[in-house]
Design a protein around this motif. Structure first.
Motif, PDB file in Angstrom:
ATOM      1  N   HIS A   5      -4.056  -1.130  -3.731  1.00  0.00           N
ATOM      2  CA  HIS A   5      -4.203  -0.432  -2.446  1.00  0.00           C
ATOM      3  C   HIS A   5      -4.734  -1.446  -1.424  1.00  0.00           C
ATOM      4  CE1 HIS A   5      -3.988   3.333  -4.842  1.00  0.00           C
ATOM      5  NE2 HIS A   5      -4.729   2.647  -5.688  1.00  0.00           N
ATOM      6  N   ASP A  31       0.828  -1.201   0.000  1.00  0.00           N
ATOM      7  CA  ASP A  31       0.000   0.000   0.000  1.00  0.00           C
ATOM      8  C   ASP A  31       0.865   1.255   0.000  1.00  0.00           C
ATOM      9  OD1 ASP A  31      -2.240   1.757   2.079  1.00  0.00           O
ATOM     10  OD2 ASP A  31      -2.556   1.222  -0.008  1.00  0.00           O
ATOM     11  N   HIS A  40      -7.281   0.650 -10.463  1.00  0.00           N
ATOM     12  CA  HIS A  40      -6.994   0.714  -9.029  1.00  0.00           C
ATOM     13  C   HIS A  40      -7.681  -0.502  -8.419  1.00  0.00           C
ATOM     14  CE1 HIS A  40      -5.395   4.806  -8.802  1.00  0.00           C
ATOM     15  NE2 HIS A  40      -6.432   5.267  -9.495  1.00  0.00           N
ATOM     16  N   THR A  46       1.798   2.816  -3.318  1.00  0.00           N
ATOM     17  CA  THR A  46       0.825   3.580  -4.094  1.00  0.00           C
ATOM     18  C   THR A  46       0.854   5.063  -3.738  1.00  0.00           C
ATOM     19  OG1 THR A  46      -0.938   3.214  -2.499  1.00  0.00           O
ATOM     20  CG2 THR A  46      -0.717   1.591  -4.252  1.00  0.00           C
TER      21      THR A  46
END
Length: 414
Positions: A138, A3, A41, A6
């Motif tokens: 994510h 994460d 995403h 990102t």
């Protein structure tokens, strides 16, 4: 890609898709889309490390021939090929009484599918996603706001970041909040059954045979897995019990559980012992009347959930993936954006009939074999004997098991 990776991307970076849910179906969609040049995403509240930890999930999935073609076509074939156990035949029996059906394809036709541990599928998908620039992944976060409008979609994450895209895809599983928020009407019922899932070691080889043993209380399935590193024979178990009896089965110690399982196996695989943690989950049917809305597509278990009797749940979700990617790719080639209403309408038309047909057959089988009594059992065995003698009918059922019937997306073709 963790994460934290990102955060290097600007907040609000616009991509083609926002995929809510990075499980087997969601991540397969992201990879298949990426191979077609479609960016996404992917948002998942789980920590990938937890999902692939040793012993975290002993479940296995039957991957049809069509689904295997999809994995191969998106570059996972080489990685997954050594990890799958071919299903060379399926034996279907009513309580192990005489009159069973054997589905065994000719050698040149290949297997009826392959069995994989879910952990191995996840590892392959996650490793491929890590290195794919078209996927921004994510993790350990979730959507706290989802806005869809004529010009695009916007999703706010728990940490305040805002992501934008042309199309929102809900791949969050059976309890999909996005589907529920969109107000989709659902056909659903509870089978009042629970699936007991684990893996077994057994003394006799399975010879690539999957067993579907029908008892009045519910189906009892043994699915072939590869031998472990020590050469021990293994099969996955999906044992359906009535909800009223489930508490007692869950409360059994391992020795009692193994004894009960062994009784229902009639010695077909010899002496058995547990090879994975025991898990259980309630069995319910649900089917969304629609799978699209403004700039929204719903896929996998968020759109349809069924009894595991035919092992088609994941395969149905992977057919959704193939159809959606094909529709989006063709539309974008013509200059349309992924969230275009006419593209989504085409996806819905393609998937609605196919998924409803598969689910109807599965539900019908569950009800047919669940009728107790000697007369219904005799009628079933008479019918099974007729199928055994009719090559055309057997061919139909084998094509269904392979997932090779109906209009197949290109990615699922050989």
């Amino acid at each position: 890609m963790s994460d934290s990776d990102t955060t290097a991307k600007p907040a609000g970076e616009t991509r083609d898709l926002i995929i809510l849910g990075g499980g087997l179906v969601g991540m397969t969609l992201a990879l298949a889309a990426a191979k077609a040049g479609i960016t996404s995403h992917v948002i998942d509240r789980a920590d990938p490390a937890d999902l692939v930890a040793e012993g975290a999930d002993g479940r296995a999935s039957a991957i049809s021939t069509a689904s295997w073609n999809l994995f191969d076509n998106i570059g996972l074939g080489e990685r997954l090929a050594p990890l799958g156990c071919a299903i060379d035949s399926i034996a279907v029996t009513d309580g192990m009484k005489p009159g069973r059906i054997d589905f065994t394809p000719k050698p040149e036709e290949g297997s009826l599918g392959k069995m994989f541990f879910n952990r191995d599928l996840r590892l392959a998908l996650f490793d491929a996603a890590k290195d794919e620039p078209n996927i921004a992944w994510h993790v350990k976060t979730e959507a706290v706001r989802r806005d869809r409008g004529p010009h695009g979609v916007e999703v706010e994450l728990t940490d305040g970041r805002v992501l934008r895209a042309s199309l929102l895809v809900a791949a969050e599983g059976r309890q999909s909040p996005t589907r529920d928020e969109a107000g989709f009407s659902m056909a659903k019922w509870d089978y009042k059954h629970r699936a007991m899932v684990t893996a077994l070691y057994h003394s006799k080889p399975h010879d690539g045979t999957a067993w579907e043993i029908f008892y009045p209380a519910g189906p009892f399935a043994l699915l072939p897995l590869l031998d472990d590193e020590e050469g021990r024979h293994r099969s996955a178990l999906v044992w359906t019990v009535a909800e009223k009896d489930a508490g007692g089965v869950i409360a059994m110690n391992d020795a009692m559980f193994v004894n009960e399982v062994s009784e229902r196996m009639h010695g077909v695989l010899g002496k058995i012992e547990l090879a994975a943690p025991r898990m259980s989950y309630p069995l319910r049917f649900h089917h969304a009347a629609r799978v699209i809305d403004e700039r929204l597509a719903v896929i996998g278990d968020a759109a349809h959930g069924m009894h595991p009797i035919a092992g088609q749940g994941l395969n149905l979700g992977l057919r959704d993936v193939g159809a959606l990617v094909e529709v989006l790719t063709e539309g974008m080639r013509l200059g349309l954006e992924p969230g275009d209403a006419q593209l989504l309408a085409r996806y819905e038309k393609w998937r609605s009939l196919d998924s409803f047909m598969v689910m109807s057959v599965t539900d019908g089988l569950t009800r047919l074999f669940g009728v107790p009594g000697k007369l219904p059992s005799a009628v079933r065995r008479l019918g099974m004997g007729a199928v055994q003698r009719m090559p055309t009918l057997k061919r139909f059922f084998m094509d269904e098991a392979r997932g090779m019937s109906g209009k197949l997306p290109e990615l699922l073709q050989g």
